[in-house]
Design a protein around this motif. Structure first.
Motif, PDB file in Angstrom:
ATOM      1  N   LYS A   1       0.977  -1.126   0.223  1.00  0.00           N
ATOM      2  CA  LYS A   1      -0.312  -0.030   0.171  1.00  0.00           C
ATOM      3  C   LYS A   1       0.997   0.923  -0.300  1.00  0.00           C
ATOM      4  N   LEU A   2       2.160   1.660  -0.565  1.00  0.00           N
ATOM      5  CA  LEU A   2       2.970   2.197  -1.190  1.00  0.00           C
ATOM      6  C   LEU A   2       3.240   2.674  -2.259  1.00  0.00           C
ATOM      7  N   LEU A   3       3.372   4.053  -1.995  1.00  0.00           N
ATOM      8  CA  LEU A   3       2.887   4.630  -3.597  1.00  0.00           C
ATOM      9  C   LEU A   3       4.140   5.953  -3.449  1.00  0.00           C
TER      10      LEU A   3
ATOM     11  N   VAL B   1       4.734  10.812  -0.854  1.00  0.00           N
ATOM     12  CA  VAL B   1       5.225   9.730  -1.031  1.00  0.00           C
ATOM     13  C   VAL B   1       3.556   8.780   0.235  1.00  0.00           C
ATOM     14  N   PHE B   2       3.159   8.037  -0.350  1.00  0.00           N
ATOM     15  CA  PHE B   2       1.470   8.140   0.792  1.00  0.00           C
ATOM     16  C   PHE B   2       1.578   6.417   1.042  1.00  0.00           C
ATOM     17  N   ASN B   3       2.163   5.932   2.513  1.00  0.00           N
ATOM     18  CA  ASN B   3       2.072   4.919   3.062  1.00  0.00           C
ATOM     19  C   ASN B   3       0.173   4.470   3.260  1.00  0.00           C
ATOM     20  N   PHE B   4      -0.829   3.887   2.740  1.00  0.00           N
ATOM     21  CA  PHE B   4      -2.312   3.542   2.821  1.00  0.00           C
ATOM     22  C   PHE B   4      -2.056   2.544   3.869  1.00  0.00           C
TER      23      PHE B   4
ATOM     24  N   TYR C   1       0.979  -1.374   8.805  1.00  0.00           N
ATOM     25  CA  TYR C   1       2.712  -1.673   9.006  1.00  0.00           C
ATOM     26  C   TYR C   1       2.988  -0.717   8.814  1.00  0.00           C
ATOM     27  N   GLU C   2       4.056  -0.224   8.894  1.00  0.00           N
ATOM     28  CA  GLU C   2       5.236   1.654   8.769  1.00  0.00           C
ATOM     29  C   GLU C   2       6.188   0.426   7.871  1.00  0.00           C
ATOM     30  N   GLN C   3       6.375   1.145   6.413  1.00  0.00           N
ATOM     31  CA  GLN C   3       7.078   0.669   5.338  1.00  0.00           C
ATOM     32  C   GLN C   3       8.134   1.857   5.172  1.00  0.00           C
ATOM     33  N   LYS C   4       9.062   0.970   4.411  1.00  0.00           N
ATOM     34  CA  LYS C   4      10.503   1.688   3.776  1.00  0.00           C
ATOM     35  C   LYS C   4      10.694   1.743   2.323  1.00  0.00           C
ATOM     36  N   LEU C   5      11.096   3.052   2.530  1.00  0.00           N
ATOM     37  CA  LEU C   5      11.541   2.883   0.653  1.00  0.00           C
ATOM     38  C   LEU C   5      12.731   3.840   0.351  1.00  0.00           C
TER      39      LEU C   5
ATOM     40  N   LEU D   1      12.821   6.570   3.704  1.00  0.00           N
ATOM     41  CA  LEU D   1      11.533   6.746   3.955  1.00  0.00           C
ATOM     42  C   LEU D   1      11.845   5.427   5.330  1.00  0.00           C
ATOM     43  N   ILE D   2      10.533   6.014   6.342  1.00  0.00           N
ATOM     44  CA  ILE D   2       9.432   5.763   7.526  1.00  0.00           C
ATOM     45  C   ILE D   2       8.716   5.859   7.437  1.00  0.00           C
ATOM     46  N   LEU D   3       8.018   5.449   6.968  1.00  0.00           N
ATOM     47  CA  LEU D   3       5.858   5.664   6.890  1.00  0.00           C
ATOM     48  C   LEU D   3       5.348   4.837   7.931  1.00  0.00           C
ATOM     49  N   GLU D   4       5.032   5.846   8.530  1.00  0.00           N
ATOM     50  CA  GLU D   4       3.759   5.265   9.463  1.00  0.00           C
ATOM     51  C   GLU D   4       2.468   4.205   8.652  1.00  0.00           C
TER      52      GLU D   4
END
Length: 647
Positions: free
Chosen positions: A574-576, A586-589, A593-597, A634-637
Motif C-alpha cells: 500500500k505504498l505509492l 509519498v503515501f503509505n495507505f 504497518y510502517e513501510q520503508k522506501l 523513508l520510514i512511513l507510519e
C-alpha cells in the motif's frame, strides 16, 4: 478547419467524419444565426431587447409568444387590468411602449389569449426577479438594479481552487441564509481557507428549494429567497476584492415543468422552447428539455449566458447536466466503453453545437472566463479548443473519482485498496484536456448518501470528535480523510473542487426542508462552529485543508507542464510515491504497518508537509527520513503521507 484533435488522440481517427460533422454543424449554425459578418456577442443581446427596458422618456416591454392571439401586461401597477395591451411585432414578438419611468417594484405577469380562447398568465421570460404568491406560484417583479462596482475580477496566477457553495444552507441557523449574510460571514472563511474561486449553486430562480437549484423556472432571475439583485452584485464584487473569482452553476440542460412559473407551455404550445412529445421530457428528472436546434432557443440561452457575465460580473460557468444534453438517451444506462458510443445516432449533434456556441460566446465576451463541464460520459474533446475540433470547455470534472472513493468505503476493506486502480483513476485523462479533481462534491452529501467523513466515522462522529477522546474509528477516519483529499488534490486534475464544509469533515448529509421531513432545517445548514471549536478535532481537518492548498499557492504544481512521474507503487505494501512539478508525494495507505522506501535524487529533498503532524490531528511527526549519497531513505507510519520539495 484542421482536426488537431487527432494529434491529441490518434484513436479517434475512425471517427474523423463525426468530428468533422461537429465542426461543420458549428460553422453552419453560426452562419445561419449571424450571417457573414455578425458577432456572437452582439447576437446574444436578448436581455437588452426583451423584458423591461427603460429608455430616456419611456419604457418598453417585449415578449416572445408566437402562438398568442392577444397579449396584455398586467400587474399591481395597473390593478391587473387590461389597459396595457401589447402590439404584435415581427417573429411572434409582442411589445408595448409607455411614457415615463418603469413602475419598479410592481408585481407583473403577461396575460395571453390563446387560439383556443383560453386566457393564461405567465411570468415574463426575461424577468430579473420573481416572488412567491398566495397561489404557491411566482409573480414577476419589475426591477432596475443599480450597483456601483468597485472591484475588477482578479486574474488567477495558479490553478483554480474551487469552493462549491450554496447560499441558502451557508448558515448554522435553522433558516435560509441570505446573499448579505454569506458575504459577511462566509466569504472571509473561503479566503482564509485558501480557495481562489467560488462556484455558486442554486442562483437561477427555482420554485422548489429542495431541487438544489436544478429545476429552474426563470433563467434571468436570481433566487429571491436569498435577497435582492444588488445583494448578489455586492457579494460578487466583494469576492473580487478578496481576489476570488466567482462561477455560476448554470442549468441549461433542462427546465422545470411548472407552467405558470416557467417556460413550459408559455404560449400554449409544447414546442415553443422544448422538444415535442417524449423527446421534450427527461425520463428520470421529470423536467423539460430544450430544443437546441431552434434559433429562438439558441438566442434565449446564449443571451442568458451573456446576461450573467455582463450584469452580474460572473467569471464563468460550471455547466450542469452536460451528459444529459449530449445524448438522446441522456446517458441513462449507457456504458461508454468504447469510442463508438460517443459518435452514433444517439449523439445529439444540436446540443453539441449549442455547447460549442456557449463556450465561444463566453470566451469572446470575457477571454479570462472559465467554463467547466459536468460530463460523466467522458466525451472526447470536451475540454479541447473548438479550433482543434473540441467542444471548447476549459476543464471537465473528474466525476469518476468520488464514485471510486465512495465504493471503496462502502464495499471494501482498507486492505483491499487497489493502488494500481487508484493510480489509473486519478491520472487517466482525455489527451490534452484539463480536469477539475475532487474527492466529493454536493452530490455525495445529498440525502440517501453520506459525506466521506460520515462513511469513515459514522455515529462515532457524534461522540468522539473531542480532542481528549480516544477512538480508533475516529483516528482512522481522520487519517484516511486527509490521505484521500491529498492524493485527489495532487493527482486528479489541473484544478480542485471542494463542497462547502467538507474541508473540515462536515457531519451527516444534506436534506432540504420539505413536506416529507416536516420542513426541518436540521440538515440544510453548515455547522461552522464545529471547525471553530478548539476542543473538537474538526479543526485539525480544516488546518490540513488550508496547508494542502498552500502547496499550490507556493509551488503552483497542479497545472505544471511536467507530466506526473510515478516513482514507486507496490500494492501489497500500500505504498505509492510520485513527483509532480517540484514536489514529491509519498503515501503509505497500509492500515497496520510502517513501510520503508528508498528513492533516488540528485539533491537532498526538503520535507515540507507531513499528514501525521499533530496540528493536523496526527500523532507525529512519527515517520522519518534520512539522506545518504543520493538516496532518500523513508520510514512511513500507517495511513500517513509526506511531501518533499526537490531543490
Amino acid at each position: 478547419m484542421p482536426l488537431n484533435i487527432l494529434d491529441y488522440d490518434p484513436y479517434l481517427e475512425p471517427f474523423k467524419d463525426d468530428l468533422s460533422l461537429r465542426l461543420f454543424e458549428f460553422a453552419r449554425t453560426k452562419k445561419r444565426l449571424l450571417g457573414v459578418d455578425g458577432s456572437l456577442v452582439d447576437f446574444a443581446n436578448g436581455y437588452k431587447y426583451f423584458g423591461f427596458q427603460q429608455e430616456s422618456k419611456h419604457w418598453t416591454f417585449r415578449e416572445w409568444a408566437p402562438n398568442a392571439k392577444k397579449a396584455w401586461l398586467v400587474g399591481d401597477f395597473n390593478n391587473w387590468e387590461n389597459n396595457y395591451e401589447l402590439k404584435q411585432a415581427y417573429g411572434g414578438t409582442w411589445e408595448i411602449s409607455v411614457p415615463g419611468l418603469l413602475p419598479v417594484g410592481s408585481k407583473v405577469k403577461i396575460k395571453l389569449l390563446l387560439p383556443t380562447g383560453e386566457v393564461v398568465y405567465r411570468v415574463p421570460s426575461y424577468i430579473m426577479y420573481a416572488l412567491p404568491n398566495e397561489n404557491h406560484g411566482l409573480d414577476g417583479v419589475i426591477t432596475q438594479p443599480k450597483y456601483e462596482w468597485k472591484n475588477k475580477s482578479p486574474k488567477l496566477s495558479e490553478a483554480p481552487l474551487i469552493y462549491e457553495a450554496h447560499i441558502g444552507i451557508s448558515t448554522e441557523e435553522y433558516k435560509i441564509n441570505s446573499y448579505k449574510e454569506f458575504t459577511r460571514d462566509v466569504l472571509p472563511r473561503i479566503k482564509k481557507d485558501g480557495y481562489n474561486t467560488i462556484q455558486l449553486m442554486a442562483i437561477m430562480e427555482h420554485p422548489l428549494y429542495a431541487s438544489f437549484g436544478y429545476q429552474v423556472s426563470n433563467f434571468f432571475a436570481i433566487s429571491s429567497r436569498f435577497g435582492q439583485p444588488e445583494d448578489l452584485m455586492e457579494l460578487i464584487d466583494k469576492a473580487h476584492g478578496l481576489g476570488l473569482q466567482v462561477l455560476l452553476d448554470v442549468v441549461h440542460s433542462h427546465a422545470v415543468k411548472n407552467i405558470e412559473d416557467g417556460l413550459n407551455y408559455f404560449d400554449g404550445t409544447e414546442n415553443q422552447y422544448f422538444h415535442e412529445g417524449e423527446r421534450g421530457n427527461h425520463p428520470a428528472w421529470k423536467t423539460k428539455l430544450f430544443n437546441y436546434g431552434k434559433d429562438e432557443v439558441l438566442h434565449f440561452l446564449l443571451s442568458n449566458l451573456k446576461f450573467w457575465l455582463d450584469i452580474y460580473h460572473f467569471d464563468g460557468f460550471r455547466f450542469d447536466g452536460v451528459t444529459s444534453m449530449l445524448y438522446h438517451d441522456h446517458g441513462l444506462g449507457t456504458a461508454f466503453t468504447d469510442y463508438s458510443k460517443y459518435f452514433s445516432l444517439n449523439t445529439d449533434v444540436e446540443a453539441v453545437t449549442y455547447l460549442m456556441l456557449a463556450n465561444e460566446l463566453t470566451h469572446l465576451f470575457n477571454p479570462s472566463a472559465t467554463t467547466i463541464a459536468e460530463d460523466m460520459s467522458a466525451m472526447p474533446g470536451m475540454a479541447l479548443p473548438i479550433s482543434a475540433g473540441g467542444i471548447g470547455f476549459d476543464y471537465r470534472l473528474s466525476m469518476g473519482i468520488p464514485d471510486f472513493w465512495i465504493k471503496q468505503l462502502k464495499e471494501k476493506t482498507d486492505n483491499s485498496l487497489d493502488l494500481l486502480s487508484l493510480w489509473w483513476e486519478l491520472t487517466t485523462r482525455r489527451p490534452g484536456e484539463k480536469n477539475i479533481g475532487y474527492s466529493e462534491s454536493h452530490d455525495q452529501a445529498l440525502v440517501g448518501d453520506k459525506t466521506l467523513m460520515m462513511w469513515l466515522a459514522n455515529e462515532e462522529i457524534y461522540w468522539n470528535m473531542d480532542i481528549n477522546s480516544q477512538s480508533l474509528i475516529i483516528d482512522r477516519a481522520i487519517a484516511l480523510h486527509k490521505l484521500i483529499r491529498l492524493i485527489t488534490f495532487s493527482l486528479a486534475g489541473e484544478g480542485y473542487l471542494n463542497f462547502m464544509g467538507n474541508e473540515f469533515g462536515h457531519p451527516e448529509w444534506l436534506d432540504f426542508p420539505r413536506e416529507e421531513n416536516h420542513d426541518d432545517f436540521q440538515h440544510a445548514r453548515r455547522q461552522w462552529s464545529l471547525a471553530d471549536n478548539e476542543n473538537l478535532r474538526f479543526k485539525y481537518l480544516l488546518a490540513f485543508d488550508q496547508a494542502m492548498l498552500n502547496l499550490e499557492h507556493d509551488f503552483k504544481f497542479l497545472e505544471s507542464t511536467d507530466p506526473v512521474q510515478q516513482l514507486w507503487i507496490k500494492d501489497s505494501d500500500k505504498l505509492l510515491a510520485y513527483k509532480k512539478g517540484q514536489l514529491v508525494f509519498v503515501f503509505n495507505f497500509h492500515p497496520s504497518y510502517e513501510q520503508k522506501l528508498q528513492l533516488q535524487f540528485s539533491k537532498k529533498p526538503e520535507l515540507i508537509f507531513d499528514s501525521d503532524d499533530q496540528k493536523f490531528g496526527g500523532f507525529g511527526p512519527r515517520s522519518s527520513f534520512g539522506w545518504s549519497k543520493g538516496t532518500l531513505n523513508l520510514i512511513l507510519e500507517p495511513r500517513t503521507a509526506m511531501v518533499f520539495k526537490i531543490k
